[in-house]
Design a protein around this motif. Structure first.
Motif, PDB file in Angstrom:
ATOM      1  N   TRP A   1     112.655 -58.928  51.159  1.00 48.74           N
ATOM      2  CA  TRP A   1     113.164 -57.699  51.692  1.00 48.74           C
ATOM      3  C   TRP A   1     112.193 -57.050  52.313  1.00 48.74           C
ATOM      4  N   MET A   2     112.237 -56.691  53.553  1.00 49.26           N
ATOM      5  CA  MET A   2     111.029 -55.932  54.045  1.00 49.26           C
ATOM      6  C   MET A   2     111.370 -54.537  54.288  1.00 49.26           C
ATOM      7  N   GLY A   3     110.338 -53.540  54.379  1.00 47.57           N
ATOM      8  CA  GLY A   3     110.618 -52.283  54.571  1.00 47.57           C
ATOM      9  C   GLY A   3     110.825 -51.875  56.018  1.00 47.57           C
ATOM     10  N   PHE A   4     111.586 -51.218  56.398  1.00 47.23           N
ATOM     11  CA  PHE A   4     111.745 -50.673  57.947  1.00 47.23           C
ATOM     12  C   PHE A   4     111.998 -49.217  57.847  1.00 47.23           C
TER      13      PHE A   4
ATOM     14  N   ASP B   1     111.989 -48.774  44.158  1.00 48.86           N
ATOM     15  CA  ASP B   1     111.180 -47.888  43.590  1.00 48.86           C
ATOM     16  C   ASP B   1     109.782 -48.801  43.491  1.00 48.86           C
ATOM     17  N   MET B   2     108.920 -48.698  44.275  1.00 50.72           N
ATOM     18  CA  MET B   2     107.576 -49.514  44.250  1.00 50.72           C
ATOM     19  C   MET B   2     106.388 -48.681  43.814  1.00 50.72           C
ATOM     20  N   PRO B   3     105.618 -49.236  43.153  1.00 52.88           N
ATOM     21  CA  PRO B   3     104.372 -48.887  42.705  1.00 52.88           C
ATOM     22  C   PRO B   3     103.501 -48.016  44.032  1.00 52.88           C
ATOM     23  N   VAL B   4     103.024 -46.845  43.806  1.00 51.66           N
ATOM     24  CA  VAL B   4     102.456 -46.456  45.062  1.00 51.66           C
ATOM     25  C   VAL B   4     103.143 -45.769  46.128  1.00 51.66           C
ATOM     26  N   ALA B   5     103.979 -46.876  46.685  1.00 51.28           N
ATOM     27  CA  ALA B   5     104.736 -46.416  47.820  1.00 51.28           C
ATOM     28  C   ALA B   5     105.972 -45.540  47.543  1.00 51.28           C
ATOM     29  N   GLY B   6     106.670 -45.641  46.446  1.00 47.38           N
ATOM     30  CA  GLY B   6     107.654 -44.651  45.688  1.00 47.38           C
ATOM     31  C   GLY B   6     108.893 -45.446  46.205  1.00 47.38           C
ATOM     32  N   LEU B   7     109.830 -44.692  46.293  1.00 48.35           N
ATOM     33  CA  LEU B   7     111.087 -45.094  46.869  1.00 48.35           C
ATOM     34  C   LEU B   7     110.936 -45.458  48.186  1.00 48.35           C
ATOM     35  N   SER B   8     111.464 -47.030  48.277  1.00 51.04           N
ATOM     36  CA  SER B   8     110.912 -47.720  49.532  1.00 51.04           C
ATOM     37  C   SER B   8     112.335 -48.294  50.153  1.00 51.04           C
TER      38      SER B   8
ATOM     39  N   SER C   1      96.105 -45.219  58.054  1.00 48.54           N
ATOM     40  CA  SER C   1      95.961 -44.710  56.770  1.00 48.54           C
ATOM     41  C   SER C   1      97.198 -45.192  55.834  1.00 48.54           C
ATOM     42  N   GLY C   2      97.111 -45.112  54.400  1.00 48.44           N
ATOM     43  CA  GLY C   2      98.052 -45.424  53.604  1.00 48.44           C
ATOM     44  C   GLY C   2      97.952 -46.737  53.014  1.00 48.44           C
ATOM     45  N   LYS C   3      98.763 -47.196  52.420  1.00 48.26           N
ATOM     46  CA  LYS C   3      98.759 -48.507  51.579  1.00 48.26           C
ATOM     47  C   LYS C   3      99.883 -49.369  51.754  1.00 48.26           C
ATOM     48  N   THR C   4      99.709 -50.792  51.407  1.00 54.89           N
ATOM     49  CA  THR C   4     100.779 -51.768  51.488  1.00 54.89           C
ATOM     50  C   THR C   4     101.105 -52.161  50.175  1.00 54.89           C
ATOM     51  N   CYS C   5     102.455 -52.341  49.860  1.00 57.77           N
ATOM     52  CA  CYS C   5     102.604 -52.917  48.367  1.00 57.77           C
ATOM     53  C   CYS C   5     103.509 -54.142  48.650  1.00 57.77           C
ATOM     54  N   ILE C   6     103.097 -55.118  48.139  1.00 61.81           N
ATOM     55  CA  ILE C   6     104.025 -56.520  48.425  1.00 61.81           C
ATOM     56  C   ILE C   6     104.112 -57.139  47.059  1.00 61.81           C
ATOM     57  N   GLY C   7     105.168 -57.499  46.682  1.00 60.33           N
ATOM     58  CA  GLY C   7     105.142 -58.101  45.308  1.00 60.33           C
ATOM     59  C   GLY C   7     106.520 -59.074  45.100  1.00 60.33           C
TER      60      GLY C   7
ATOM     61  N   ASP D   1     113.238 -61.776  43.836  1.00 64.77           N
ATOM     62  CA  ASP D   1     113.437 -60.755  45.234  1.00 64.77           C
ATOM     63  C   ASP D   1     111.799 -60.406  45.702  1.00 64.77           C
ATOM     64  N   ILE D   2     111.453 -61.074  46.809  1.00 66.57           N
ATOM     65  CA  ILE D   2     110.223 -60.489  47.361  1.00 66.57           C
ATOM     66  C   ILE D   2     110.151 -59.298  48.145  1.00 66.57           C
ATOM     67  N   ILE D   3     109.492 -58.339  47.939  1.00 71.17           N
ATOM     68  CA  ILE D   3     109.567 -56.973  48.444  1.00 71.17           C
ATOM     69  C   ILE D   3     108.288 -56.942  49.310  1.00 71.17           C
ATOM     70  N   ASP D   4     108.279 -56.280  50.599  1.00 74.86           N
ATOM     71  CA  ASP D   4     107.338 -56.490  51.379  1.00 74.86           C
ATOM     72  C   ASP D   4     107.181 -54.978  52.002  1.00 74.86           C
ATOM     73  N   VAL D   5     106.519 -54.004  51.462  1.00 69.44           N
ATOM     74  CA  VAL D   5     106.470 -52.445  51.995  1.00 69.44           C
ATOM     75  C   VAL D   5     105.215 -52.130  52.505  1.00 69.44           C
ATOM     76  N   ASN D   6     105.061 -51.538  53.906  1.00 67.33           N
ATOM     77  CA  ASN D   6     103.847 -51.147  54.140  1.00 67.33           C
ATOM     78  C   ASN D   6     104.186 -49.410  54.309  1.00 67.33           C
ATOM     79  N   ALA D   7     103.675 -48.659  53.447  1.00 66.31           N
ATOM     80  CA  ALA D   7     103.697 -47.238  53.209  1.00 66.31           C
ATOM     81  C   ALA D   7     102.643 -46.618  54.149  1.00 66.31           C
TER      82      ALA D   7
END
Lengths: 429, 429
Positions: free
Chosen positions: B258-261, B226-233, B312-318, B175-181
């Motif tokens: 999976w993309m974060g929206f 539950d993503m590192p740094v980004a938290g529940l996404s 500001s903030g961070k991305t977490c992709i993995g 599962d590829i997860i792309d979250v922009n927090a």
């Protein structure tokens, strides 16, 4: 007596106006319909023939006209020997058509205030920016011009005047409430030209409070009303034409306009507005096209006329008036309920077009007959409302009053109007 | 050894690529930037000089180029003696630029799959529709073409390959997860070209399930991680390039993206889509202009590049990978966290551009040095990922692994890479 009607416009309201003129052509004479798009006029004429709406055999003709062209409009007025123009085209046309009427001595009616495509929500009173500047010119030419004689503005102005004359010694506030409890079944659509529709909501919402103009933000003030038939209805304080004349003519300290909006409507509107898609100002695309975003939104939305066949439910529009009578507090709601499906079956348009179009034809009949042919420019609340309300009761828009005394039909002059096939409208018997 | 880079594109990713090439010009040689809009190239070059990003004095030039013009592109490749093209322009350009590379014997890199402006969400596997049809041509010409070597696609493909080689005997799902927090502080904006951005979500969301393609509706499947740094996404199953090569190359039965929206993003997107404003097909306005609604939406939205300064903030992709190791169930998240503000301070673009641009330059360095200069067309998961990951660790994109054993940095080959000012990248010591 004035005869022969030139209808300007080819949309849903023009369709209603044309049908209603046809149903009363014994009084109104020849009927001419002019629009930039000739095919729209032909479609309306076909619909009138299909429904057998003509009261008696008579002239019913379509014309292509760019009504921004004053000389072309004057030529058509003269060529058709029209003595009354009902302008239900784009509000951008008002001043051009009015000028053509003044210069040809023709009576003028419209249902919405003039707008300049470059400007949105100008300073109040709006009528002062355009129409009222021509009052003296109308008087000099002895031209009758009745401004804003649709439902709102129009009937709600007459309702205010009638209620004040009939039920009150003094009035503290008039809240005009416009609720559409109908459904068109589409994801999103506006009930008339989206370009005009959205312009009402993109800027300052003016209200008349304590005898002064108050600037409000759109969707800033919400109020829920218990409306007949529609039930509990959510509305928002909205800027609207009639406040701009009623505040001057009625001497009432508080006049507000409330329009019903669903949360869904507000959400879509808010997204479009915040993105800049309701802007009148052109943007440049990456490919170098210059385009006005609002015109693109209009292009993707359903054509308002296309909604009518599937429209169900009812509108409820009226004035909630508070004041005093014989020393006691008094509260009256004077209103009309109109059914989308019934309207469509009769004239091929839904209730929002129906409620706007019928009053303009009633007014044209009162001008044709002479009562309202006063040879100057007026807003509706300056005219005697009784015959107007009585005539509309017989034309499909029934007026009711709800007060502490109950809820009943209002018929101001039950004896004066009779159906006529010989061109005689009123029977002052 | 290959030398001299031609960067095609002038947006946020091109800016990152240019800066990173400049920081490594001892290895990469001359740097040329070409875009339709010459001013964009000059702005990037000014930014490189402002930040003193050049590793050592060297050629850094701007060129105006319409990269749809294959002959013009070939001419520029030859004129600049470029041996590697990094294509980070519009995805509509891929096939033209690839053709120019094949015909000039030049290595080719891109970060997103080819798209046809007339088509959206074609049948899977997407690479089969365009790029893979040129595999034999690349082989014949001994041209290295590394497809989709941004972050996703690109790094996530390498992550999958690395994790499978290192932590698993067999893999059941990726599962590829792309979250922009992160937050750009605007009402609404897309993080890259809106036209390309929205195209990803307007049609079928393809996933690879039980070794077969499955068609899903966009926003049909939601999953919170539950993503590192980004938290529940909150994310939604989305169609994405890498599934279309990984499903063919890795032998894993389930691969999903999976993309974060945010709810706000989905609301705006849903309104625009349902109104027809995301359509590629032109509509005709009332004034007769033919216009593609999506291009108007693009014109009113903020320029993605303009968001970077306030981001500001961070991305977490993995990649969250599940399978078995030594007979036991194993679950590994291999990921990167990237900070918007740090990225902007270094190269003038936010983290989404940064994560897409850095891998392409790392890949160019591996081609320049020879390790990845394999003389054929490949997707990233077909290449040895260890040097790629090790190099990115030193270029600003640090790889981490979270598993039952904890969370730690991954550095596949700590000894082989040394900083170099003499054009020598790798030290197989």
């Amino acid at each position: 007596m004035k005869r022969n009607i030139l209808i300007i416009g080819g949309g849903g309201v023009a369709r209603v106006v044309a049908h209603k003129c046809a149903q009363n052509n014994a009084v109104l004479g020849d009927i001419h319909i002019a629009s930039r798009t000739l095919a729209k006029c032909h479609a309306i004429i076909d619909s009138i023939h299909d429904k057998g709406s003509l009261q008696r055999p008579g002239t019913l003709q379509a014309h292509a006209l760019d009504a921004m062209d004053i000389e072309a409009t004057k030529f058509l007025i003269r060529a058709t020997r029209s003595q009354i123009v009902i302008n239900v085209g784009s509000p951008f046309l008002n001043m051009s058509v009015l000028t053509a009427c003044i210069e040809t001595g023709t009576a003028y009616l419209d249902t919405a205030i003039h707008e300049d495509p470059e400007k949105v929500c100008e300073n109040p009173p709006w009528y002062g920016n355009y129409e009222w500047k021509r009052r003296q010119a109308c008087k000099n030419a002895r031209v009758t011009a009745v401004l804003g004689v649709g439902f709102d503005p129009g009937v709600v102005n007459a309702y205010a005047r009638y209620a004040m004359d009939t039920y009150f010694d003094s009035v503290e506030s008039i809240d005009i409430i416009d609720v559409n409890a109908g459904s068109h079944g589409r994801y999103f659509a506006t009930n008339f030209d989206p370009e005009i529709n959205f312009r009402e909501f993109v800027s300052t919402a003016w209200s008349w409070e304590n005898n002064a103009w108050k600037a409000n933000a759109m969707f800033e003030h919400r109020k829920d009303w218990d409306m007949p038939v529609a039930g509990l209805s959510t509305t928002y304080l909205t800027g609207h034409d009639e406040i701009h004349s009623m505040s001057k003519n009625l001497g009432v300290p508080n006049i507000r306009f409330w329009m019903g909006f669903s949360e869904h409507y507000i959400n879509v509107f808010t997204v479009l507005k915040n993105l800049g898609l309701l802007s009148q100002h052109s943007v440049r695309t990456a490919r170098g096209q210059e385009i006005v975003p609002l015109e693109v939104v209009k292009a993707v939305l359903p054509d308002p006329a296309s909604l009518a066949p599937a429209y169900s439910g009812k509108t409820c529009i009226g004035d909630l008036i508070k004041g005093r009578k014989d020393g006691l507090p008094q509260e009256v709601l004077i209103y009309n309920v109109c059914d989308h499906k019934t309207s469509f079956e009769e004239v091929g348009s839904q209730a929002i077009s129906y409620t706007a179009g019928v009053p303009a034809v009633a007014a044209a009949m009162l001008i044709a007959e002479g009562t309202w042919d006063i040879g100057e420019m007026v807003n509706v609340e300056e005219l005697d409302p009784k015959l107007f309300i009585a005539l509309m009761n017989r034309m499909g828009l029934v007026t009711r009053v709800r007060s502490a005394q109950g809820d009943h039909i209002v018929d101001p002059q039950p004896d004066v109007i009779e159906a006529s096939t010989d061109g005689k409208l009123l029977n002052y018997g």
